[in-house]
Every structure is written in structure tokens, then in C-alpha cells.
Design an enzyme around this catalytic site. Structure first.
Site, mmCIF file in Angstrom:
data_model
loop_
_atom_site.group_PDB
_atom_site.id
_atom_site.type_symbol
_atom_site.label_atom_id
_atom_site.label_comp_id
_atom_site.label_asym_id
_atom_site.label_seq_id
_atom_site.Cartn_x
_atom_site.Cartn_y
_atom_site.Cartn_z
ATOM 1 N N ILE A 123 0.840 -1.207 0.000
ATOM 2 C CA ILE A 123 0.000 0.000 0.000
ATOM 3 C C ILE A 123 0.872 1.253 0.000
ATOM 4 C CG2 ILE A 123 -1.741 1.306 1.299
ATOM 5 C CD1 ILE A 123 -2.764 -1.502 2.325
ATOM 6 N N THR A 161 -4.758 4.901 7.637
ATOM 7 C CA THR A 161 -5.676 3.915 7.039
ATOM 8 C C THR A 161 -5.172 2.513 7.367
ATOM 9 O OG1 THR A 161 -4.441 3.987 4.962
ATOM 10 C CG2 THR A 161 -6.407 5.375 5.093
ATOM 11 N N ARG A 212 -3.967 0.715 11.005
ATOM 12 C CA ARG A 212 -4.615 0.136 12.176
ATOM 13 C C ARG A 212 -4.695 1.207 13.255
ATOM 14 N NH1 ARG A 212 -6.407 -3.054 9.335
ATOM 15 N NH2 ARG A 212 -6.211 -5.316 9.339
ATOM 16 N N ASP A 250 -9.237 6.227 8.979
ATOM 17 C CA ASP A 250 -10.207 5.208 8.556
ATOM 18 C C ASP A 250 -10.279 4.106 9.607
ATOM 19 O OD1 ASP A 250 -11.980 4.004 6.543
ATOM 20 O OD2 ASP A 250 -10.404 2.479 6.347
ATOM 21 N N GLU A 283 -12.255 0.908 17.624
ATOM 22 C CA GLU A 283 -13.297 0.832 16.596
ATOM 23 C C GLU A 283 -14.188 -0.397 16.716
ATOM 24 O OE1 GLU A 283 -10.726 0.689 13.036
ATOM 25 O OE2 GLU A 283 -11.521 -1.314 12.669
ATOM 26 N N HIS A 312 -13.541 2.404 8.569
ATOM 27 C CA HIS A 312 -12.824 1.238 8.054
ATOM 28 C C HIS A 312 -13.389 0.793 6.692
ATOM 29 C CE1 HIS A 312 -9.906 -1.965 9.652
ATOM 30 N NE2 HIS A 312 -9.921 -2.026 8.337
HETATM 31 P P1 NAD Z 1 2.756 -4.895 3.624
HETATM 32 O O1 NAD Z 1 3.105 -6.052 4.500
HETATM 33 O O2 NAD Z 1 2.890 -5.050 2.143
HETATM 34 O O3 NAD Z 1 3.635 -3.616 4.049
HETATM 35 C C1 NAD Z 1 3.837 -3.248 5.378
HETATM 36 C C2 NAD Z 1 5.178 -2.543 5.447
HETATM 37 O O4 NAD Z 1 5.349 -2.011 6.783
HETATM 38 C C3 NAD Z 1 6.379 -3.486 5.184
HETATM 39 O O5 NAD Z 1 7.203 -2.949 4.177
HETATM 40 C C4 NAD Z 1 7.094 -3.529 6.534
HETATM 41 O O6 NAD Z 1 8.507 -3.661 6.405
HETATM 42 C C5 NAD Z 1 6.718 -2.162 7.095
HETATM 43 N N1 NAD Z 1 6.959 -2.028 8.521
HETATM 44 C C6 NAD Z 1 6.947 -2.988 9.486
HETATM 45 N N2 NAD Z 1 7.280 -2.435 10.670
HETATM 46 C C7 NAD Z 1 7.498 -1.116 10.444
HETATM 47 C C8 NAD Z 1 7.870 -0.024 11.280
HETATM 48 N N3 NAD Z 1 8.111 -0.202 12.581
HETATM 49 N N4 NAD Z 1 8.014 1.195 10.715
HETATM 50 C C9 NAD Z 1 7.801 1.380 9.396
HETATM 51 N N5 NAD Z 1 7.447 0.381 8.544
HETATM 52 C C10 NAD Z 1 7.293 -0.843 9.090
HETATM 53 O O7 NAD Z 1 1.281 -4.489 4.037
HETATM 54 P P2 NAD Z 1 0.230 -3.657 3.166
HETATM 55 O O8 NAD Z 1 -0.559 -4.585 2.322
HETATM 56 O O9 NAD Z 1 0.901 -2.498 2.552
HETATM 57 O O10 NAD Z 1 -0.760 -3.169 4.345
HETATM 58 C C11 NAD Z 1 -0.304 -2.238 5.336
HETATM 59 C C12 NAD Z 1 -1.322 -2.193 6.453
HETATM 60 O O11 NAD Z 1 -2.543 -1.634 5.972
HETATM 61 C C13 NAD Z 1 -1.736 -3.579 6.979
HETATM 62 O O12 NAD Z 1 -0.856 -3.996 8.008
HETATM 63 C C14 NAD Z 1 -3.125 -3.345 7.506
HETATM 64 O O13 NAD Z 1 -3.050 -3.093 8.897
HETATM 65 C C15 NAD Z 1 -3.595 -2.084 6.805
HETATM 66 N N6 NAD Z 1 -4.795 -2.282 5.974
HETATM 67 C C16 NAD Z 1 -5.885 -1.500 6.199
HETATM 68 C C17 NAD Z 1 -7.032 -1.655 5.405
HETATM 69 C C18 NAD Z 1 -8.258 -0.779 5.587
HETATM 70 O O14 NAD Z 1 -9.327 -1.117 5.056
HETATM 71 N N7 NAD Z 1 -8.181 0.342 6.286
HETATM 72 C C19 NAD Z 1 -7.040 -2.630 4.414
HETATM 73 C C20 NAD Z 1 -5.892 -3.398 4.189
HETATM 74 C C21 NAD Z 1 -4.774 -3.222 4.969
#
Ligand code: NAD
Length: 332
Positions: A153, A230, A232, A256, A261, A293
Site C-alpha cells: 500500500i 488507514t 490500524r 479510517d 473501533e 474502516h
Molecule cells: P505490507 O506487508 O505489504 O507492508 C507493510 C510494510 O510495513 C512493510 O514494508 C514492513 O517492512 C513495514 N513495517 C513494518 N514495521 C514497520 C515499522 N516499525 N516502521 C515502518 N514500517 C514498518 O502491508 P500492506 O498490504 O501495505 O498493508 C499495510 C497495512 O494496511 C496492513 O498492516 C493493515 O493493517 C492495513 N490495511 C488497512 C485496510 C483498511 O481497510 N483500512 C485494508 C488493508 C490493509
């Protein structure tokens, strides 16, 4: 397999039914928790969403009922006690990679809406009020966006920011070659806090990232940033951010997701008195925007979630390995 599907919304039923191969899906509107876990009796698997409670106690009940598979309709698994599941021989399968564009585009929707006051303008115009007071925004072009977490993302968000002519800086313990290839620098987190006009969170919730944005982080922010979450809710210490908004150290907040929540989102509470005073306080601030969300909520993403969930159930039934499994390595 018999699968009890908790926290079913109409779209879950539609898309899971369309994707289903042959499983006996038993849809429940109830969330999974200690009181509803026994409803999974005779099920081989349970299927849960982000605000279901899947702690050690719930897992013990499910394991005693004979449940062997936990299929998450989400990417994040912070709401699941993965160690407890592994100890009780329950496989945890998730949806690792559904449309990152859905969440990335909603991140931009939040930023653009909050910055230009589109939501307020819409309501005003409907009331016949065409004044512009309070709607003064700022150009994104030329401003600095700090992206925390540059996975799937965060990568899409970074490229969209670039398209708006923003300077992008990033922080992630595991740099992404696509990001460095774009010439986006990785900087220490405090430097990101100090330099950013926009700070957006795209890292998972872990013990290390809990309250990543706290009073200390806000103290390091120098440009009255707009903070967008967006990812957690518990990445942000909400009370600290409210203090930051009140003292004008934080310029805006668009979320979001929210720490508490689970008691609010995905429900129609329009006829009830919301008991969460912190949340209610947030809603009184003109520079705060909240959605419930919904960042994942596009047709493409919901279809992918359903397809991967059914493929996970197929793999679990066949007893074959899958890269979607949350293993001990994820929580060590
Ligand atoms: P992803 O696993 O592809 O990317 C997460 C990134 O965060 C990784 O590159 C990881 O190295 C990095 N990371 C880990 N610890 C970190 C830290 N301390 N500081 C900075 N970066 C750090 O995940 P994604 O698919 O990009 O999703 C990211 C987050 O989005 C998910 O964990 C989920 O909580 C959230 N999400 C929210 C929704 C929504 O509807 N609001 C939907 C999908 C995902």
C-alpha cells in the site's frame, strides 16, 4: 468443509457465495468472541474479519470444538493470537495481497477531502451557503509527504503522491527496491516527523508500532502535519493527537481506523448514545475526518478477498501448503 463465517455483512455473503467452490458456508452476523465461539460447533473452519476477537481463550474454545482452520478476510492479523492458534494446531490463513490500490486511493481521498473541505462544502452548498470561510486549503504540489511503511500500500501511495508533485520521504526497516528506484529516500523516523507536511501510516500493528504516533512523536513534528491513518487504529495514541490538534502542533487528522473501533465500526449507531468520549471529541474538531474502516471497500478488493478466502479454504481442506499461511515466523 463446514465453515462458520462471523461478522457477515451483505457483501461478504454475496462475494463469498459467488466465489465458493463447494464449502458449506454458515453465515453469522455476530462477531466472534467468547460468547459466540460455541456457535462454530461442528465447523472445520471459521472465517473472521478485522474486529472479531481471536485471542487465546476464543482459540481454546474453537480448538475444543474441532476447528482446524482460521480463515482471515484481512491482511492484518494483529487481532489473532497466532501463537495460541499454532499451539492448538489451528492453521491461520489470511489474504496477503488484495488490491493495494483500494486502500491507497482512499488514503488520497481522505487527504484531499480534509485539505479542501469537500465534505463541509457539500453540506454548505446543500444549505444554500456558498461562503468559502474555513475552506482554505493548500497545494499538495511542492509539499513533503512522509510514508511510514512502504510495502504494497505504501508503495502505491508514494507513487500517487509523486503524481501530485509532492516530495516523498519514507521510513521502513525493510526498504523496498521500487521506492529507492524512484529516488525516494529512507530517513530515520524522527527526521520524517520533522520534515513532513503529510504523514501517512502503512505499517502493520505490532508491539513495536503500537502508538507509533504518540506525544513524543508529535513533539518532533515541526510542520503542523496532516496525519493520515488507514492502517490500524492503535498505531496512533488518539488522546495525544487530540492534544496535538488542540495545541496546533498537528494540522489535521484523517483516519479510517480507530483504536477502539471494535465497539463502533460496521454498525448503525445513529439512534444510540456513543459512549466513547474520545471518539466523540474527535468528531467535534473541524480538522478531523473519520471514515469507518472502508478503505478496502472496492468491488475489486472485496472480490479478491472472497476469492483468496475460498482458495485458502480449498488449500486447508486438501492439506496443502500455501504462502497465505501466517506461520510462527510472522510472530517471532
Ligand atoms: P505490507 O506487508 O505489504 O507492508 C507493510 C510494510 O510495513 C512493510 O514494508 C514492513 O517492512 C513495514 N513495517 C513494518 N514495521 C514497520 C515499522 N516499525 N516502521 C515502518 N514500517 C514498518 O502491508 P500492506 O498490504 O501495505 O498493508 C499495510 C497495512 O494496511 C496492513 O498492516 C493493515 O493493517 C492495513 N490495511 C488497512 C485496510 C483498511 O481497510 N483500512 C485494508 C488493508 C490493509
Amino acid at each position: 468443509m463446514i465453515v462458520t463465517v462471523y461478522s457477515t455483512h451483505p457483501w461478504d455473503q454475496d462475494y463469498l457465495t459467488a466465489a465458493n467452490s463447494h464449502h458449506d458456508l454458515r453465515f453469522l452476523e455476530a462477531k466472534l468472541d467468547l460468547t459466540t465461539a460455541p456457535l462454530a460447533e461442528r465447523s472445520d473452519a471459521v472465517c473472521v474479519f478485522v474486529n472479531d476477537t481471536v485471542d487465546a481463550e476464543v482459540i481454546a474454545i474453537l480448538a475444543d470444538l474441532g476447528v482446524r482452520t482460521l480463515a482471515l478476510r484481512s491482511t492484518g492479523f494483529n487481532h489473532v493470537d497466532v501463537r495460541a492458534a499454532i499451539e492448538r494446531d489451528i492453521r491461520v490463513l489470511r489474504v496477503p495481497a488484495y488490491s493495494p490500490n483500494a486502500v491507497a486511493e482512499h488514503t488520497l481521498a481522505l487527504l484531499l477531502t480534509l485539505n479542501r473541505g469537500t465534505h463541509r462544502a457539500h453540506n454548505r452548498v446543500r444549505e444554500g451557503n456558498f461562503r468559502l470561510d474555513g475552506l482554505l486549503g493548500w497545494d499538495l504540489a511542492g509539499k513533503t509527504a512522509g510514508v511510514i511503511g512502504t510495502g504494497r500500500i505504501g508503495q502505491v501511495v508514494s507513487t500517487i503522491f509523486r503524481g501530485f508533485g509532492m516530495e516523498v520521504i519514507a521510513h521502513d526497516p525493510f526498504p523496498n527496491a521500487v521506492i529507492t528506484g524512484l529516488g525516494i529516500p529512507y530517513v530515520p523516523i524522527r527526521e520524517l516527523f520533522a520534515r513532513s507536511d503529510v504523514i501517512t501510516l502503512h505499517c502493520p500493528l505490532t508491539p513495536e508500532t503500537y502508538h507509533l504516533i504518540d506525544a513524543d512523536a508529535i513533539e518532533a513534528m515541526e510542520r503542523r502535519p496532516t496525519i493520515i491513518n488507514t492502517s490500524r487504529g492503535a498505531l496512533v495514541d488518539t488522546i495525544a493527537v487530540i492534544d496535538g490538534l488542540k495545541s496546533d502542533r498537528v494540522g489535521g487528522l484523517a483516519i479510517d481506523v480507530y483504536e477502539e473501533e471494535g465497539d463502533l465500526f460496521f454498525e448503525d449507531l445513529s439512534n444510540t448514545v456513543i459512549q466513547d468520549d474520545v471518539f466523540s471529541r474527535l468528531l467535534t474538531l473541524p480538522n478531523v475526518l473519520v471514515t469507518g474502516h472502508q478503505a478496502f471497500f472496492t468491488k475489486e478488493a472485496v472480490r479478491q478477498i472472497a476469492d483468496v478466502t475460498i482458495a485458502n479454504l480449498d488449500a486447508a481442506e486438501a492439506g496443502v501448503g500455501t504462502t497465505t499461511q501466517v506461520t510462527a515466523a510472522f510472530v517471532s
